[in-house]
Structures are given as structure tokens and as C-alpha cells.
Design an enzyme around this catalytic site. Structure first.
Site, PDB file in Angstrom:
ATOM      1  N   CYS A  90      -4.080  14.958 -18.926  1.00  0.00           N
ATOM      2  CA  CYS A  90      -3.861  14.404 -17.396  1.00  0.00           C
ATOM      3  C   CYS A  90      -4.362  15.077 -16.181  1.00  0.00           C
ATOM      4  CB  CYS A  90      -2.167  14.398 -17.340  1.00  0.00           C
ATOM      5  SG  CYS A  90      -1.168  13.889 -18.808  1.00  0.00           S
ATOM      6  N   ASP A 131      -3.899  18.360 -15.622  1.00  0.00           N
ATOM      7  CA  ASP A 131      -3.033  19.366 -15.141  1.00  0.00           C
ATOM      8  C   ASP A 131      -2.412  20.158 -16.341  1.00  0.00           C
ATOM      9  OD1 ASP A 131      -1.362  17.557 -15.250  1.00  0.00           O
ATOM     10  OD2 ASP A 131      -1.247  17.267 -13.182  1.00  0.00           O
ATOM     11  N   CYS A 176      -5.079  20.615  -9.474  1.00  0.00           N
ATOM     12  CA  CYS A 176      -5.673  20.361  -8.142  1.00  0.00           C
ATOM     13  C   CYS A 176      -5.048  21.325  -7.170  1.00  0.00           C
ATOM     14  CB  CYS A 176      -5.042  19.006  -7.747  1.00  0.00           C
ATOM     15  SG  CYS A 176      -3.308  19.080  -7.366  1.00  0.00           S
ATOM     16  N   CYS A 178       2.513  17.176  -8.922  1.00  0.00           N
ATOM     17  CA  CYS A 178       2.071  18.436  -9.299  1.00  0.00           C
ATOM     18  C   CYS A 178       2.785  19.790  -9.421  1.00  0.00           C
ATOM     19  CB  CYS A 178       0.972  18.879  -8.453  1.00  0.00           C
ATOM     20  SG  CYS A 178      -0.005  17.372  -8.386  1.00  0.00           S
TER      21      CYS A 178
HETATM   22  S1  FES Z   1      -2.871  18.541 -10.906  1.00  0.00           S
HETATM   23 FE1  FES Z   1      -3.425  16.441 -10.824  1.00  0.00          FE
HETATM   24  S2  FES Z   1      -2.773  15.705  -9.089  1.00  0.00           S
HETATM   25 FE2  FES Z   1      -2.303  17.654  -9.016  1.00  0.00          FE
END
Ligand code: FES
Ligand SMILES: Cc1ncc(COP(=O)(O)O)c(C=O)c1O
Lengths: 395, 123
Positions: free
Chosen positions: B33, B35, B58, B102
Site C-alpha cells: 500500500c 506505507d 509519504c 496516513c
Molecule cells: S503513506 Fe501513502 S498517502 Fe500517505
């Protein structure tokens, strides 16, 4: 530090100053509406006609086959929805690929929800479509094939002329999204065998919000925009005179310097790739190594996510984009990277640099210098990057 | 699109790394995914003496990870368990709507680490 290294030309380009200059009078003293009867307006009509002729000449079409639009998205939507509607008696089957721009894919999905059948032909590991796959997908009720000329993410150049021969033989309409190709690859609608083709000015150093559809004579397409009778009754809306004038100039300039730009940008792109791959471990090229747009580089890096790379490069003044879901707000990583067989966890770690006219050797070397420490830093904070762990040994 | 505070935490994340011989480890998210987060904690007398994180994700994922470690450090375990994703996002001056998910990583990761500690130290 205030230096900006713009390497996102596939996203948009700066408008060429020469283009801006030819547009300006049509936003100030020559502001008339071309659909009027007095000379102020008629001067606009004349200059739009000149633009139409010049663009038509460049792509080997007739001026009456050029329809101005608000950009690539509108042209793609119009081609797909317009053909599906006008030819619904013949059938409701359309063919496209898995790596099209969202303007095409979402239009196809819209039709699918309303009872059309869509075949999405696959691509190989470099993003190339096999024309034979298109042939196999054709059915008696197929009304349209829509395939892009060059991909916006990985730059793969598709065998349009070969597909065009197949569609022509089968008597099926062929639409090409040439938004990324226009100004970079020769466009001859006869040689390519296309019936419809989309272009967008801001991708070739023209203004934003203006584009066109080439529509072969006697092709039946239902209008998308209804209103005044502009564009011979097929695309309503007050004519965007400055935009059209700018687009014609931009295409003329791009056409004149196409070969020279291509050689220069490909050399810079190769220098960038060599520099990055020499200085960074576990970096891989996405897409076809040869059949790709000259300025396009798309890479993936193990153990890091794309948006964080984009943000860190931005701190160094470098503008690039990424195939990570995190940059798009959706949860899915780039459909193009998934379609060429890159696993989701690697697609998230992808980065696209698209070089252009203003890109210099210094820009490239700056990138090569600042990127490795960014990668190191992000890998240090990554839970899936460690010197000896399995994720690294996999590659 | 990010607030100045989010960018500040992204640029200078607090408490990055791994605690050797940690008392508790929390791992949440999934690289597929895009993250994933790992939190390691050191506990003394029911207090979070030290806490470190590693995050793949991110800007918002990195910033919320950094913020949650700051908020939790020195707190009693029960208090740390009460830190919500919402509170982390608020402490950062808010997140863009598309990035709210997140912030789930951060508090979830911390809670997973504390639960791991408690599971290991059940009398
Ligand atoms: S970790 Fe993927 S959108 Fe924030
Ligand atoms: C391949 C492709 N098609 C269509 C579009 C949409 O064009 P526009 O930005 O003019 O709407 C783009 C631009 O993002 C593109 O790259």
C-alpha cells in the site's frame, strides 16, 4: 539554492516566449468574437483559420478536419463518448489498452457502466502493445479502437501505424491519444492510419486549456458540447482565439526543431540514467529501454516511497513526479506501472523525470549529485530497507 | 499542500531509528500500500523512556510518525495508549483530507508497540 530544475515536462511545459508574443494581441486590442460580422471579430476568424491551416498542414490533414477543444481531456472524452453514441446501432464494444491516460480510461469506464463492453489489451514488460492483440480483440460489434501514441508515465511509443492498418482493414474507427507525442514525434494522420487524434498545446510549449481533435472527414461523432454553432456545429463554445493562435505557433516551433530536440533530450536523459545508476544501488529502469520518448526517464528505487522523494527533491529545487499512490490521493499506485508487471510495493517507489528544451547538462549533473544522499536518507528511515534483509536480496 | 509544521517534521523527523533490544515493537501498514511503519520502545516504570520509528511513506506518514513519537515520549503507557490518530493530525496543524489515512499509521503503530510490550511482560 533558488535554482529551479524543472524535470516534469510530461506534466506541462513553460509557454514559449515566442508563443506568448503571438497570443498577446488576441487578448488585448484584437479581442473580438470570431462568430460576429464586423471586422474586429472577423480578424479573429481569419487568424483562427490560418492556425487551422497551419496545424492541418503539419499533421497532413485538411483544415476542415481540425476541431479545437479545451485540451486533451476534452478531445479524448469526445472521441470515445461521441463515437460510442453515434455508432451504437452497429455495436457497443470498444477496445483500448491498460496503460491509457485517465481521460481515456475513465471515459471507457463511464461507457462500461452504461452497458458498453470494453476490451483492454495488455502490454509487455516495457509497456508495448502487440498489434496482433488488437486484431484478436476485434469483433463484429466493435465501434472504436483507442490507443495512445506515447505513454505519459513511461514514455513508451506504441506501434500506431501497424494498429492503424489493422483497424482500417477491419473497417473500425481508430482514435489515438497523441497528447504526449505531439511536438515530439512526427504526426502524419495518413501514414498512421488514424481517424481521430487528440492533442494538447501545453505539452508542447503552448498555452494550457487548448487542444484539438483531428477528425477524419465523414466520421460520425456525436458532439459533446452543445450550444452555438462553432466548429462547424460539432463543438460549441466561443472560440479561444489566443489559445488557438498560440497552439499553432507552438506546434510550428516544435515541428521545426523536433529532430534536434530529440537528440539533445535523449542524450541528457541517458546521462541522467547513467549517473543515477552508477551512484545509487537497487535502482531500476521502468519501461522500454529503446522505444520511449527522448526526454523520459522513469525509475524505481527499492525501499522508498515516491512522494517523499518528490518532496525532498523539491527542497533541492528539482521538480519531478512519482508513480506512488501517495502523490495522487488514491490508494492505488500507477496503473501503468502495475500493467507492465511491477509489483505494487515497487511501483510506490517510482520516480519520473521528463526533460525538455530548457534542461541543461548542469541540471542533469545537479540531479545526479543531490539525489544519492536523499535516497540514503530515506532508506535509513525505511522499515523495509536494511543492509542484509530479505527485501534487498530479492533483487 | 502540507502545513509548515508537517513539512518541518518531514524535513527534520524526530526519533528516527531502531532501539536495540527494544521492550516492545509495533509494525503496521504494508509496503504494497506504499506505507509501513515500525516503532520500537523502551519502557521503564510504566513510562515510555525512549521511542524510535522507521517509516516508509509519504510526507504525511513521516511527519505523523515523527509527531507521535514526540507526543508519546516520557508519557505513562496508559496515556500513550490514549493518543489518537486525530490528535496527532491536529498537533501537526491538520492534514489534507486525502492524507488523513496516513495519520492512522502513527497512533496504530505506537499502540501496537505498547501492546507488544504488555504481551511480553504479562506477569
Ligand atoms: S503513506 Fe501513502 S498517502 Fe500517505
Ligand atoms: C496522454 C495524455 N492524454 C491526455 C492528457 C490530458 O490533456 P489535458 O491536460 O490537455 O486535458 C494528458 C495530460 O496530462 C496526457 O498525458
Amino acid at each position: 539554492m533558488d535554482r529551479v530544475v524543472y524535470m516534469d515536462h510530461a506534466s506541462t511545459t513553460p509557454t514559449d516566449p515566442e508563443v506568448v508574443a503571438v497570443m498577446l494581441p488576441w487578448m488585448s486590442e484584437q479581442f473580438g468574437n470570431p462568430s460576429t460580422m464586423y471586422s474586429l471579430g472577423l480578424r479573429g476568424a481569419k487568424v483562427v483559420q490560418n492556425a487551422r491551416e497551419s496545424i492541418a498542414h503539419t499533421i497532413n490533414a485538411d483544415p476542415e478536419e481540425i476541431y479545437f477543444t479545451s485540451g486533451g481531456t476534452e478531445a479524448d472524452n469526445w472521441a470515445i463518448l461521441g463515437v460510442a453514441d453515434a455508432h451504437s446501432k452497429k455495436g457497443r464494444h470498444l477496445i483500448t489498452s491498460t496503460i491509457e491516460h485517465h481521460a481515456v480510461l475513465e471515459s471507457m469506464e463511464y461507457l462500461e457502466k452504461r452497458g458498453c463492453e470494453i476490451t483492454r489489451v495488455p502490454v509487455d514488460g516495457g509497456g508495448l502493445i502487440d498489434p496482433e492483440e488488437v486484431r484478436r480483440a476485434l469483433r463484429p460489434d466493435t465501434v472504436l479502437v483507442s490507443i495512445m501514441y506515447a505513454n505519459n508515465e513511461i514514455g513508451t511509443i506504441e506501434p500506431i501505424a501497424d494498429i492503424g492498418r489493422i483497424t482500417r482493414e477491419a473497417g473500425v474507427l481508430f482514435h489515438v491519444d497523441a497528447v504526449q507525442a505531439a511536438g515530439k514525434l512526427p504526426l502524419d494522420v495518413e501514414e498512421l492510419g488514424v481517424d481521430m487524434l487528440s492533442m494538447s498545446a501545453h505539452k508542447f510549449y503552448g498555452p494550457k486549456g487548448v487542444g484539438l481533435m483531428y477528425l477524419r472527414k465523414r466520421t460520425r461523432v456525436t458532439p459533446l458540447l452543445h450550444g452555438g454553432g462553432q466548429e462547424r456545429g460539432r463543438r460549441a463554445g466561443t472560440t479561444n482565439v489566443p489559445g488557438i493562435v498560440g497552439m499553432a505557433k507552438a506546434l510550428e516551433l516544435a515541428d521545426n526543431r523536433m529532430a534536434e530536440d530529440a537528440v539533445r533530450e535523449a542524450a541528457l536523459r541517458d546521462r541522467l540514467w547513467e549517473g543515477l545508476s552508477a551512484g545509487i544501488e537497487a535502482i531500476h529502469l521502468n519501461g522500454d529501454p529503446v522505444r520511449r520518448l527522448p526526454g523520459n526517464l522513469n525509475v524505481r528505487l527499492d525501499g522508498i516511497e515516491g512522494e517523499s522523494m518528490v518532496l525532498m527533491l523539491d527542497m533541492e529545487g528539482i521538480c519531478v513526479s512519482s508513480g506512488s499512490a501517495c502523490t495522487t490521493g488514491s490508494l492505488e499506485p500507477s496503473h501503468v506501472l502495475l500493467a507492465i508487471g511491477i509489483p505494487a510495493e515497487h511501483a510506490h517507489g517510482s520516480l519520473r523525470a521528463t526533460l525538455g528544451r530548457s534542461t541543461t547538462t548542469e541540471d542533469v549533473d545537479h540531479f545526479i549529485k543531490v539525489f544519492p544522499p536523499i535516497v540514503d536518507r530515506l532508506r535509513q528511515m525505511s522499515p523495509i530497507w536494511c543492509e542484509n534483509c530479505v527485501c534487498k536480496q530479492r533483487n | 499542500m502540507y502545513s509548515e509544521l508537517v513539512m518541518e517534521h518531514f524535513r527534520n523527523p524526530r526519533n528516527i531509528g531502531v532501539i536495540e533490544n527494544a521492550d516492545g515493537v509495533g509494525e503496521v501498514g504494508n509496503p504494497q500500500c506504499g506505507d509501513m511503519m515500525r516503532i520500537t520502545i523502551k519502557v521503564k516504570d510504566d513510562i515510555l523512556e525512549d521511542i524510535k520509528f522507521q517509516t516508509l511513506g509519504c510526507g504525511a506518514a513521516v511527519a505523523t510518525s515523527s509527531m507521535v513519537t514526540e507526543m508519546a515520549k516520557g508519557k505513562k503507557l496508559d496515556e500513550a495508549m490514549d493518543i489518537t490518530n486525530q490528535a496527532v493530525a491536529e498537533a501537526l496543524g491538520g492534514l489534507p483530507p486525502a492524507k488523513m489515512h496516513c495519520s492512522n499509521l502513527a497512533a496504530d503503530g505506537l499502540q501496537a508497540a505498547i501492546k507488544d510490550y504488555r504481551a511480553r511482560h504479562k506477569a
